[in-house]
Design an enzyme around this catalytic site. Sequence first.
Site, PDB file in Angstrom:
ATOM      1  N   ASN A  25      -4.556  18.552  -4.930  1.00 26.85           N
ATOM      2  CA  ASN A  25      -4.013  17.312  -5.493  1.00 26.85           C
ATOM      3  C   ASN A  25      -4.931  16.167  -5.050  1.00 26.85           C
ATOM      4  OD1 ASN A  25      -2.514  15.147  -6.318  1.00 26.85           O
ATOM      5  ND2 ASN A  25      -0.813  15.448  -4.888  1.00 26.85           N
ATOM      6  N   TRP A  26      -5.828  15.799  -5.926  1.00 28.05           N
ATOM      7  CA  TRP A  26      -6.812  14.767  -5.581  1.00 28.05           C
ATOM      8  C   TRP A  26      -6.214  13.358  -5.544  1.00 28.05           C
ATOM      9  CZ3 TRP A  26     -11.866  15.818  -8.896  1.00 28.05           C
ATOM     10  CH2 TRP A  26     -12.442  17.024  -8.473  1.00 28.05           C
ATOM     11  N   LYS A  27      -5.018  13.216  -6.058  1.00 27.30           N
ATOM     12  CA  LYS A  27      -4.392  11.879  -6.156  1.00 27.30           C
ATOM     13  C   LYS A  27      -5.364  10.918  -6.843  1.00 27.30           C
ATOM     14  CE  LYS A  27      -1.575  13.164  -2.275  1.00 27.30           C
ATOM     15  NZ  LYS A  27      -0.827  12.819  -1.090  1.00 27.30           N
ATOM     16  N   HIS A  69       6.401  14.646  -7.565  1.00 24.88           N
ATOM     17  CA  HIS A  69       5.770  14.388  -6.262  1.00 24.88           C
ATOM     18  C   HIS A  69       6.460  13.196  -5.595  1.00 24.88           C
ATOM     19  CE1 HIS A  69       2.812  13.347  -3.240  1.00 24.88           C
ATOM     20  NE2 HIS A  69       2.329  14.567  -3.382  1.00 24.88           N
ATOM     21  N   GLU A  76       5.352  10.783  -4.069  1.00 26.79           N
ATOM     22  CA  GLU A  76       4.710   9.486  -4.322  1.00 26.79           C
ATOM     23  C   GLU A  76       5.111   8.937  -5.691  1.00 26.79           C
ATOM     24  OE1 GLU A  76       0.717  10.725  -3.403  1.00 26.79           O
ATOM     25  OE2 GLU A  76       1.225  10.825  -1.279  1.00 26.79           O
ATOM     26  N   GLY A 112      -0.031  13.381   4.303  1.00 22.57           N
ATOM     27  CA  GLY A 112      -1.083  12.402   4.604  1.00 22.57           C
ATOM     28  C   GLY A 112      -1.342  12.197   6.088  1.00 22.57           C
ATOM     29  N   SER A 163      -0.276  17.876   4.805  1.00 20.82           N
ATOM     30  CA  SER A 163      -1.296  17.996   5.844  1.00 20.82           C
ATOM     31  C   SER A 163      -1.748  19.434   6.101  1.00 20.82           C
ATOM     32  CB  SER A 163      -0.821  17.326   7.139  1.00 20.82           C
ATOM     33  OG  SER A 163      -0.650  15.942   6.908  1.00 20.82           O
ATOM     34  N   GLY A 167      -3.542  17.927  -0.296  1.00 19.04           N
ATOM     35  CA  GLY A 167      -3.903  16.554  -0.658  1.00 19.04           C
ATOM     36  C   GLY A 167      -5.252  16.173  -0.086  1.00 19.04           C
TER      37      GLY A 167
HETATM   38  P1  PGA Z   1      -1.692  15.815   2.115  1.00 17.63           P
HETATM   39  O1  PGA Z   1      -0.988  15.604   0.705  1.00 17.63           O
HETATM   40  O2  PGA Z   1      -2.294  17.195   2.125  1.00 17.63           O
HETATM   41  O3  PGA Z   1      -2.695  14.730   2.193  1.00 17.63           O
HETATM   42  O4  PGA Z   1      -0.622  15.694   3.151  1.00 17.63           O
HETATM   43  C1  PGA Z   1      -0.228  16.616   0.112  1.00 17.63           C
HETATM   44  C2  PGA Z   1       0.424  16.069  -1.122  1.00 17.63           C
HETATM   45  O5  PGA Z   1       0.837  14.897  -1.116  1.00 17.63           O
HETATM   46  O6  PGA Z   1       0.550  16.785  -2.133  1.00 17.63           O
END
Ligand code: PGA
Length: 253
Positions: A10-12, A96, A98, A172, A214, A235
Amino acid sequence: MARKLIVIANWKMGPSGYKKARELFISEKAKAKKYRKVKTVLCPQSVLLSEFSKMQNGSVSLGAQDVSFAEGGSFTGEFSASLLRDIGVSFVIVGHSERRALGETDDAVSRKLGLAVKNGLTPILCVGERERDIHGEYLSILRQQLFLSLSGIQRKDLSKIIVAYEPIWAIGKTADDAVTPDKLHQTSLFIKKMLLERYGVSPSSLPAIIYGGSVEPDNAEELISDGNVEGFLVGHASLDAGDFGEILKSVNG
Ligand code: PGA
């Protein structure tokens, strides 16, 4: 036959700029080619999907980070599940945290899931609690979120979905802050039990349960061997092709 383990990047909104995104795609595609036991899915920003779709080459699949709740119509800025399918996208992240933080409701999530399945996309449904309390209140929150999000899904379609357990408190951060393998094991069992009770399906018809929050090279191996999950949603570590390759290697075994 056991399902292939899956790792989804998930590159966001990363990486910054078109050139870097193209380079990252090419590097991660090369890593994925080495670790064939894993299904690798890359989810770049949606504006890149059409172009990257022509560069998939069988080593990676493409996923979108979101999709519209509507099939079509006057919804400025939205994009449809059918168009994603037409341009060669096969997965989509739905719900998600977010996006939920930006106002996405369980109802919208449920409609998105239904449209994704209808159009032959594999939705990755994200669920996860904001915090873990000692009384286990988070389990009822998880249960409620799961059932409300799945309300538009028929029993026969359950196995077409992937459920990503993504506790918000772990997103994150660093490997040290992520869930521990034993807690992940328990939570994954809890999710499976909830779904078995609710839908009365056989265990082989359950969705794949994966973990996100994470995942890094430092914890990928223990989480995949002891966490009772079938893969990861990655992420920040997916923005570094080296780290992402290490994670693929751990999952590949
Ligand atoms: P992260 O994000 O690996 O940076 O914790 C995961 C995600 O939000 O899908």
